[in-house]
Design a protein around this motif. Structure first.
Motif, PDB file in Angstrom:
ATOM      1  N   VAL A  58       0.845  -1.195   0.000  1.00 60.56           N
ATOM      2  CA  VAL A  58       0.000   0.000   0.000  1.00 60.56           C
ATOM      3  C   VAL A  58       0.886   1.253   0.000  1.00 60.56           C
ATOM      4  O   VAL A  58       0.631   2.221  -0.728  1.00 60.56           O
ATOM      5  N   ASP A  59       1.936   1.235   0.799  1.00 59.23           N
ATOM      6  CA  ASP A  59       2.857   2.369   0.880  1.00 59.23           C
ATOM      7  C   ASP A  59       3.566   2.607  -0.455  1.00 59.23           C
ATOM      8  O   ASP A  59       3.683   3.748  -0.912  1.00 59.23           O
ATOM      9  N   TYR A  60       4.015   1.547  -1.105  1.00 58.61           N
ATOM     10  CA  TYR A  60       4.635   1.683  -2.431  1.00 58.61           C
ATOM     11  C   TYR A  60       3.653   2.282  -3.430  1.00 58.61           C
ATOM     12  O   TYR A  60       3.997   3.200  -4.175  1.00 58.61           O
ATOM     13  N   ALA A  61       2.432   1.763  -3.459  1.00 59.48           N
ATOM     14  CA  ALA A  61       1.440   2.259  -4.416  1.00 59.48           C
ATOM     15  C   ALA A  61       1.149   3.739  -4.180  1.00 59.48           C
ATOM     16  O   ALA A  61       1.117   4.539  -5.131  1.00 59.48           O
ATOM     17  N   ALA A 113      -6.619  -2.384  -1.761  1.00 57.05           N
ATOM     18  CA  ALA A 113      -5.902  -3.638  -2.022  1.00 57.05           C
ATOM     19  C   ALA A 113      -6.921  -4.746  -2.259  1.00 57.05           C
ATOM     20  O   ALA A 113      -7.877  -4.896  -1.486  1.00 57.05           O
ATOM     21  N   TYR A 114      -6.714  -5.503  -3.322  1.00 59.18           N
ATOM     22  CA  TYR A 114      -7.643  -6.555  -3.747  1.00 59.18           C
ATOM     23  C   TYR A 114      -6.931  -7.898  -3.806  1.00 59.18           C
ATOM     24  O   TYR A 114      -5.746  -7.984  -4.133  1.00 59.18           O
ATOM     25  N   ALA A 122      -8.403  -4.508   1.722  1.00 61.46           N
ATOM     26  CA  ALA A 122      -7.833  -3.479   2.596  1.00 61.46           C
ATOM     27  C   ALA A 122      -8.086  -2.119   1.967  1.00 61.46           C
ATOM     28  O   ALA A 122      -8.042  -1.965   0.739  1.00 61.46           O
ATOM     29  N   LYS A 123      -8.352  -1.144   2.819  1.00 58.68           N
ATOM     30  CA  LYS A 123      -8.605   0.230   2.378  1.00 58.68           C
ATOM     31  C   LYS A 123      -7.718   1.140   3.208  1.00 58.68           C
ATOM     32  O   LYS A 123      -7.670   1.010   4.438  1.00 58.68           O
TER      33      LYS A 123
END
Length: 142
Positions: A58-61, A113-114, A122-123
């Motif tokens: 999530v942090d990378y995205a 995240a899927y 995850a949101k």
């Protein structure tokens, strides 16, 4: 803005990026999408993806959605909140990030995240401090 292949090549220098197996698929202004496969080394007891792995992806995205903005040369995570909604068991996993607010120094990003079945698992909502090119840097590169 760096291309997808340039970002993937650049990030191969980071061990966590390689360990997770992340690969960016798409970068557009204010948007990024990455994928990575299921790997037992990334799971916690019970066979689900470890929350720290999800958080890292999530942090990378979010970081690279921010870096697609005009004149942003770098950005650092100031705050990142994540809600884990469903266990992530089946890959490949996809993480998408969209900039929802852009200021001079702070950028807010919405991240999802899927799992491999397209279930929202995850949101997240994050804030990045951005470092922009100065006018002198822009003139030198022109």
């Amino acid at each position: 803005m760096l291309s997808v292949s340039e970002v993937n090549e650049l990030l191969k220098q980071e061990e966590i990026f390689n360990f997770i197996g992340i690969e960016f698929e798409k970068l557009e202004k204010g948007y990024s999408r990455l994928k990575f496969n299921f790997n037992e080394k990334l799971t916690r007891i019970g066979g689900i993806l470890h929350g720290g792995v999800v958080f890292s992806a999530v942090d990378y995205a979010g970081s690279y959605a921010v870096r697609t903005l005009d004149k942003v040369k770098d950005g650092v995570t100031a705050e990142l909140k994540i809600n884990f909604l469903k266990p992530m068991k089946e890959g490949p996993f996809t993480v998408e990030a969209r900039v929802i607010s852009e200021g001079k120094r702070l950028v807010v990003v919405d991240i999802s995240a899927y799992d491999g079945n397209s279930n929202l698992c995850a949101k997240a909502l994050g804030t990045w401090v951005v470092y922009r090119e100065t006018n002198s840097e822009t003139q030198l590169s022109s």
